[in-house]
Design a protein around this motif. Structure first.
Motif, PDB file in Angstrom:
ATOM      1  N   THR A  26       0.835  -1.197   0.000  1.00 12.70           N
ATOM      2  CA  THR A  26       0.000   0.000   0.000  1.00 12.70           C
ATOM      3  C   THR A  26       0.869   1.245   0.000  1.00 12.70           C
ATOM      4  N   ALA A  27       0.377   2.261  -0.685  1.00 12.55           N
ATOM      5  CA  ALA A  27       1.096   3.533  -0.727  1.00 12.55           C
ATOM      6  C   ALA A  27       0.108   4.680  -0.756  1.00 12.55           C
ATOM      7  N   LEU A  28       0.501   5.746  -0.126  1.00 15.41           N
ATOM      8  CA  LEU A  28      -0.206   7.016  -0.230  1.00 15.41           C
ATOM      9  C   LEU A  28       0.785   7.989  -0.839  1.00 15.41           C
ATOM     10  N   ILE A  29       0.409   8.562  -1.947  1.00 12.17           N
ATOM     11  CA  ILE A  29       1.252   9.545  -2.619  1.00 12.17           C
ATOM     12  C   ILE A  29       0.417  10.806  -2.759  1.00 12.17           C
ATOM     13  N   GLY A  30       0.792  11.847  -2.062  1.00 10.06           N
ATOM     14  CA  GLY A  30       0.080  13.116  -2.168  1.00 10.06           C
ATOM     15  C   GLY A  30      -0.600  13.523  -0.892  1.00 10.06           C
ATOM     16  N   LYS A  31      -1.721  14.198  -1.064  1.00  7.48           N
ATOM     17  CA  LYS A  31      -2.449  14.830   0.026  1.00  7.48           C
ATOM     18  C   LYS A  31      -3.047  13.809   0.997  1.00  7.48           C
ATOM     19  N   LEU A  32      -2.825  14.037   2.281  1.00  8.47           N
ATOM     20  CA  LEU A  32      -3.476  13.243   3.329  1.00  8.47           C
ATOM     21  C   LEU A  32      -4.216  14.225   4.218  1.00  8.47           C
ATOM     22  N   HIS A  65       6.988   9.263  -7.899  1.00 12.20           N
ATOM     23  CA  HIS A  65       6.743   8.518  -6.655  1.00 12.20           C
ATOM     24  C   HIS A  65       6.033   7.190  -6.930  1.00 12.20           C
ATOM     25  N   LEU A  66       5.077   7.182  -7.866  1.00 17.61           N
ATOM     26  CA  LEU A  66       4.404   5.924  -8.205  1.00 17.61           C
ATOM     27  C   LEU A  66       5.391   4.953  -8.832  1.00 17.61           C
ATOM     28  N   ASP A  67       6.225   5.425  -9.726  1.00 17.35           N
ATOM     29  CA  ASP A  67       7.217   4.568 -10.375  1.00 17.35           C
ATOM     30  C   ASP A  67       8.176   3.977  -9.339  1.00 17.35           C
ATOM     31  N   ASN A  68       8.630   4.791  -8.396  1.00 21.74           N
ATOM     32  CA  ASN A  68       9.523   4.292  -7.337  1.00 21.74           C
ATOM     33  C   ASN A  68       8.834   3.235  -6.481  1.00 21.74           C
ATOM     34  N   PHE A  69       7.564   3.476  -6.152  1.00 21.05           N
ATOM     35  CA  PHE A  69       6.804   2.519  -5.350  1.00 21.05           C
ATOM     36  C   PHE A  69       6.653   1.193  -6.092  1.00 21.05           C
ATOM     37  N   LEU A  70       6.243   1.259  -7.350  1.00 22.45           N
ATOM     38  CA  LEU A  70       6.055   0.027  -8.123  1.00 22.45           C
ATOM     39  C   LEU A  70       7.367  -0.716  -8.304  1.00 22.45           C
ATOM     40  N   GLY A  71       8.446   0.005  -8.457  1.00 24.75           N
ATOM     41  CA  GLY A  71       9.752  -0.639  -8.556  1.00 24.75           C
ATOM     42  C   GLY A  71      10.136  -1.356  -7.281  1.00 24.75           C
ATOM     43  N   ALA A  72       9.745  -0.797  -6.148  1.00 28.77           N
ATOM     44  CA  ALA A  72      10.092  -1.388  -4.851  1.00 28.77           C
ATOM     45  C   ALA A  72       9.243  -2.606  -4.510  1.00 28.77           C
ATOM     46  N   VAL A  73       7.985  -2.648  -4.983  1.00 31.91           N
ATOM     47  CA  VAL A  73       7.101  -3.752  -4.590  1.00 31.91           C
ATOM     48  C   VAL A  73       7.235  -4.963  -5.495  1.00 31.91           C
ATOM     49  N   GLY A  74       7.869  -4.797  -6.638  1.00 29.71           N
ATOM     50  CA  GLY A  74       8.084  -5.934  -7.528  1.00 29.71           C
ATOM     51  C   GLY A  74       6.788  -6.553  -8.000  1.00 29.71           C
ATOM     52  N   GLU A  75       6.636  -7.865  -7.762  1.00 26.01           N
ATOM     53  CA  GLU A  75       5.478  -8.616  -8.250  1.00 26.01           C
ATOM     54  C   GLU A  75       4.303  -8.628  -7.270  1.00 26.01           C
ATOM     55  N   ARG A  76       4.454  -8.002  -6.127  1.00 20.84           N
ATOM     56  CA  ARG A  76       3.346  -7.973  -5.158  1.00 20.84           C
ATOM     57  C   ARG A  76       2.148  -7.211  -5.717  1.00 20.84           C
ATOM     58  N   GLY A 138       0.338  11.015 -16.563  1.00 24.05           N
ATOM     59  CA  GLY A 138       1.643  10.509 -16.137  1.00 24.05           C
ATOM     60  C   GLY A 138       1.540   9.236 -15.325  1.00 24.05           C
ATOM     61  N   LEU A 139       0.527   9.146 -14.478  1.00 23.68           N
ATOM     62  CA  LEU A 139       0.324   7.939 -13.676  1.00 23.68           C
ATOM     63  C   LEU A 139      -0.024   6.751 -14.569  1.00 23.68           C
ATOM     64  N   LEU A 140      -0.892   6.983 -15.558  1.00 26.41           N
ATOM     65  CA  LEU A 140      -1.255   5.912 -16.489  1.00 26.41           C
ATOM     66  C   LEU A 140      -0.044   5.468 -17.310  1.00 26.41           C
ATOM     67  N   GLU A 141       0.814   6.400 -17.667  1.00 27.19           N
ATOM     68  CA  GLU A 141       2.040   6.051 -18.398  1.00 27.19           C
ATOM     69  C   GLU A 141       2.956   5.182 -17.549  1.00 27.19           C
ATOM     70  N   VAL A 142       3.060   5.497 -16.266  1.00 28.78           N
ATOM     71  CA  VAL A 142       3.889   4.689 -15.360  1.00 28.78           C
ATOM     72  C   VAL A 142       3.317   3.279 -15.262  1.00 28.78           C
ATOM     73  N   LEU A 143       2.000   3.170 -15.098  1.00 28.44           N
ATOM     74  CA  LEU A 143       1.388   1.840 -15.034  1.00 28.44           C
ATOM     75  C   LEU A 143       1.682   1.045 -16.300  1.00 28.44           C
ATOM     76  N   ALA A 144       1.587   1.689 -17.441  1.00 28.68           N
ATOM     77  CA  ALA A 144       1.863   0.998 -18.707  1.00 28.68           C
ATOM     78  C   ALA A 144       3.328   0.588 -18.791  1.00 28.68           C
ATOM     79  N   ALA A 145       4.225   1.486 -18.416  1.00 27.13           N
ATOM     80  CA  ALA A 145       5.660   1.183 -18.498  1.00 27.13           C
ATOM     81  C   ALA A 145       6.044   0.049 -17.560  1.00 27.13           C
ATOM     82  N   ARG A 146       5.347  -0.091 -16.447  1.00 25.34           N
ATOM     83  CA  ARG A 146       5.620  -1.148 -15.476  1.00 25.34           C
ATOM     84  C   ARG A 146       4.830  -2.423 -15.773  1.00 25.34           C
ATOM     85  N   GLY A 147       4.083  -2.441 -16.877  1.00 23.92           N
ATOM     86  CA  GLY A 147       3.334  -3.636 -17.264  1.00 23.92           C
ATOM     87  C   GLY A 147       2.021  -3.818 -16.539  1.00 23.92           C
TER      88      GLY A 147
END
Length: 168
Positions: A26-32, A65-76, A138-147
């Motif tokens: 789980t990740a929160l990126i942005g306003k809380l 931040h989303l790209d870094n998070f997805l890179g860190a979680v791998g296949e989870r 940009g978020l959708l592009e990151v999701l696409a780039a990460r598969g």
């Protein structure tokens, strides 16, 4: 479990409580903007303060931040709550959208009084909406780039409407 800006009830579960480490990352990126914040413990939190987030108006910040998070979680499996600050007052803070909108080019709703000041404010709001569009793209592009373009549910919501008289 909450009404308006009041704290969430003790008996109401939050997303991070339901989506524990065993279920997904789980990740929160942005306003809380919740109460009490300790009920919203994400595995990874990047809240948009100048000290730890950088320019909260720059759409690229969220994508990074989303790209870094997805890179860190791998296949989870993952749940990332990305809470862009735009379009929220003040509209002209931080980064600028790639294209500016001239006050003369904005549409003024018929229930508002057409003044130069209002047009300037509407133009800044329109640029803030452009930044939000760029953030989502940009978020959708990151999701696409990460598969993850085809296996990710994207939910887009807003907590408020246009901040003008009779417009919310």
């Amino acid at each position: 479990g909450a009404f308006g800006i009041f704290p969430i009830r003790d008996d109401a579960a939050t997303w991070p409580e339901l989506l524990t480490r065993e279920h997904c990352a789980t990740a929160l990126i942005g306003k809380l903007h919740v109460a009490p914040p300790e009920r919203f413990r994400f595995e990874r939190t990047q809240v948009n303060t100048q000290a730890d987030f950088g320019d909260e108006r720059d759409p690229r910040t969220y994508a990074t931040h989303l790209d870094n998070f997805l890179g860190a979680v791998g296949e989870r499996r993952f749940c990332a709550v990305v809470s862009c600050i735009d379009p929220h007052r003040p509209f002209d803070g931080g980064a600028k959208a790639e294209s500016a909108i001239a006050p003369a080019d904005v549409w003024v709703p018929p229930f508002l009084i057409d003044t130069p000041e209002l047009r300037a404010h509407l133009a800044k709001y329109a640029v803030a909406v452009q930044r939000l569009d760029q953030c989502v793209a940009g978020l959708l592009e990151v999701l696409a780039a990460r598969g993850h373009a085809e296996d990710t549910l994207v939910v887009f919501t807003s907590d408020n409407g246009t901040p003008f008289l009779f417009a919310k």
